[in-house]
Design an enzyme around this catalytic site. Structure first.
Site, PDB file in Angstrom:
ATOM      1  N   ARG A  65      11.913   6.268   4.121  1.00 19.00           N
ATOM      2  CA  ARG A  65      11.667   4.978   3.463  1.00 19.00           C
ATOM      3  C   ARG A  65      12.834   4.692   2.517  1.00 19.00           C
ATOM      4  NH1 ARG A  65       7.268   5.574  -0.593  1.00 19.00           N
ATOM      5  NH2 ARG A  65       9.022   5.343  -1.995  1.00 19.00           N
ATOM      6  N   HIS A 115       8.249   2.220  -2.632  1.00 16.31           N
ATOM      7  CA  HIS A 115       7.072   1.939  -1.792  1.00 16.31           C
ATOM      8  C   HIS A 115       6.860   0.435  -1.626  1.00 16.31           C
ATOM      9  CE1 HIS A 115       3.064   2.133  -0.097  1.00 16.31           C
ATOM     10  NE2 HIS A 115       2.636   1.350  -1.054  1.00 16.31           N
ATOM     11  N   TYR A 150      10.025   9.748  -8.918  1.00 13.91           N
ATOM     12  CA  TYR A 150       9.587  10.889  -8.104  1.00 13.91           C
ATOM     13  C   TYR A 150      10.574  11.337  -7.027  1.00 13.91           C
ATOM     14  CZ  TYR A 150       8.104   6.954  -5.164  1.00 13.91           C
ATOM     15  OH  TYR A 150       8.082   5.803  -4.430  1.00 13.91           O
TER      16      TYR A 150
HETATM   17  C1  LIG Z   1      -7.919   3.623   2.275  1.00 15.28           C
HETATM   18  C2  LIG Z   1      -6.759   3.354   1.359  1.00 15.28           C
HETATM   19  N1  LIG Z   1      -6.436   4.262   0.406  1.00 15.28           N
HETATM   20  C3  LIG Z   1      -5.387   4.019  -0.408  1.00 15.28           C
HETATM   21  C4  LIG Z   1      -4.659   2.865  -0.290  1.00 15.28           C
HETATM   22  C5  LIG Z   1      -3.468   2.600  -1.200  1.00 15.28           C
HETATM   23  N2  LIG Z   1      -2.252   2.822  -0.429  1.00 15.28           N
HETATM   24  C6  LIG Z   1      -1.574   1.787   0.107  1.00 15.28           C
HETATM   25  S1  LIG Z   1      -0.243   2.283   0.955  1.00 15.28           S
HETATM   26  C7  LIG Z   1      -0.529   3.898   0.626  1.00 15.28           C
HETATM   27  C8  LIG Z   1       0.389   4.974   1.120  1.00 15.28           C
HETATM   28  C9  LIG Z   1       0.348   5.153   2.581  1.00 15.28           C
HETATM   29  O1  LIG Z   1       1.340   6.066   2.966  1.00 15.28           O
HETATM   30  P1  LIG Z   1       1.769   6.212   4.460  1.00 15.28           P
HETATM   31  O2  LIG Z   1       0.576   6.193   5.330  1.00 15.28           O
HETATM   32  O3  LIG Z   1       2.673   7.381   4.589  1.00 15.28           O
HETATM   33  O4  LIG Z   1       2.545   4.847   4.760  1.00 15.28           O
HETATM   34  P2  LIG Z   1       3.942   4.330   4.118  1.00 15.28           P
HETATM   35  O5  LIG Z   1       3.563   3.400   2.996  1.00 15.28           O
HETATM   36  O6  LIG Z   1       4.694   5.518   3.650  1.00 15.28           O
HETATM   37  O7  LIG Z   1       4.634   3.617   5.196  1.00 15.28           O
HETATM   38  C10 LIG Z   1      -1.668   4.030  -0.150  1.00 15.28           C
HETATM   39  C11 LIG Z   1      -2.197   5.328  -0.646  1.00 15.28           C
HETATM   40  C12 LIG Z   1      -5.047   1.933   0.696  1.00 15.28           C
HETATM   41  N3  LIG Z   1      -4.382   0.790   0.899  1.00 15.28           N
HETATM   42  N4  LIG Z   1      -6.083   2.203   1.510  1.00 15.28           N
END
Ligand SMILES: Cc1ncc(C[n+]2csc(CCOP(=O)(O)OP(=O)(O)O)c2C)c(N)n1
Ligand SMILES: [Mg+2]
Length: 332
Positions: A248, A252, A261
């Site tokens: 990434r 975020h 971090y």
């Molecule tokens: C069920 C749920 N838990 C927490 C969140 C908050 N949240 C949004 S994106 C994210 C991280 C997801 O990480 P990843 O699956 O690795 O995808 P990336 O953003 O790295 O592409 C989180 C915890 C959410 N949207 N839905």
């Protein structure tokens, strides 16, 4: 002269230029959205930067007239290949009434476009996975020639929705391509603190499907893996799990500060593998693109992004009276 890698995969020079153009379009729209966000014009950005090769390489292996895409929030490359335009994406960024994704009701990144076979998703991560499995089941019951393509992050592969969906698709041999875009972080949580197994693809064996990990910075590797998965699905042999490993390149989202971090050195190292640069270099090494053509493509894309920005900025917001539309049933 021996064939280049794309020719070995059955792709023409035109094909790989198209892949590159879509990757670059996604990157340029994304970069513009950050500028608009930082100047207070759009509320939020969640980036595709660093994942364009995985997204466009995969989408290119699908049939946009038959298959369904169930993308997650970073998948600008996927939805562009399925036909969404820069203007439509900008309308979503500015939350304007004409936005086909949600009429300005949802945050950017919640892609959905019925005519373009892009199935709308929810904000809770991974909810799109059981939707893709259900759609594949419906397709199988109706004897339709389709595969469903669903993406999610590696953090999201810990959610129950992934495991339940993968299990059901494995048991019923459904034509689903599960693609995990492993970008090494789930917000601030690094990959080592997310998974006890080495690869996300190791999870496939538990659900009776093949799992493969490929270089997510290489659109050709991803194309090959997803093409094989789509062929398997169409032959009735069931689902596949494809894991694309990349990084990434941004925080975020526009609300996150990644300096808290991860080190700037780590990010700089990943930038040296930026797929826009490495795939551009591949095209030049293989005589598909030269500096002149590269400039022409970039200029054309920037013109489209500029026009899309102006159009969306000037477009009207939804009427306040329409706020409850699609929430309650309308009276006859
Ligand atoms: C069920 C749920 N838990 C927490 C969140 C908050 N949240 C949004 S994106 C994210 C991280 C997801 O990480 P990843 O699956 O690795 O995808 P990336 O953003 O790295 O592409 C989180 C915890 C959410 N949207 N839905
Ligand atoms: Mg992630």
């Amino acid at each position: 002269m021996s064939n280049s890698r794309h020719e070995e995969l059955g792709l023409t020079n035109e094909d790989v230029l198209k892949i590159y153009e879509t990757m670059l379009m996604a990157r340029r729209i994304d970069e513009r959205m950050w500028l608009l966000n930082r100047s207070g014009k759009i509320p939020f950005v969640i980036s595709c930067q660093g994942q364009e090769a995985a997204q466009v390489g995969a989408a290119y292996a699908l049939d946009t007239e038959k298959d369904y895409a169930l993308p997650y929030y970073r998948d600008m490359g996927v939805v562009l290949h399925f036909g969404m335009t820069a203007r439509e994406l900008m309308l979503s960024g500015f939350a304007k009434a004409e936005d086909p994704n949600s009429g300005g009701r949802q945050m950017p990144g919640h892609f959905g476009h019925k005519a373009k076979r892009i199935v709308t998703g929810s904000s809770p991560v991974t909810t799109q996975v059981p939707h893709a499995v259900g759609l594949a089941l419906a397709g199988k019951m109706e004897k339709k020639d389709l595969v469903t393509f669903v993406t999610f992050g590696e953090g999201s592969s810990n959610q129950g929705d992934f495991h339940e969906g993968a299990n059901f698709a494995g048991v019923h041999k459904l034509p689903v391509i599960f693609m995990c875009e492993n970008n090494k972080y789930a917000i601030s949580v690094p990959i080592e603190k997310q998974l006890a197994c080495e690869n996300v693809s190791d999870r496939a064996i538990g659900y009776g499907m093949p799992g493969i990990t490929v270089d997510g910075n290489d659109p050709l590797e991803v194309y090959k893996a997803v093409k094989e998965a789509a062929d398997r699905g169409r032959r009735g042999e069931g689902p596949t799990l494809v894991e694309t490993v990349s990084y990434r390149l941004t925080a975020h989202s526009s609300d996150d500060d990644d300096r808290a971090y991860r080190s700037p050195d780590e990010v700089a190292k990943a930038k040296s593998l930026d797929p826009i640069i490495t795939f551009g270099a591949y095209l030049k090494e293989n005589g598909v693109m030269n500096d002149e053509l590269e400039k022409e493509i970039n200029d054309r894309i920037m013109k489209e992004v500029n026009e899309a920005t102006d159009y969306a900025e000037k477009a009207p917001y939804a009427d306040a009276e329409s706020a409850l539309k699609y929430v309650y049933a309308e009276q006859e």
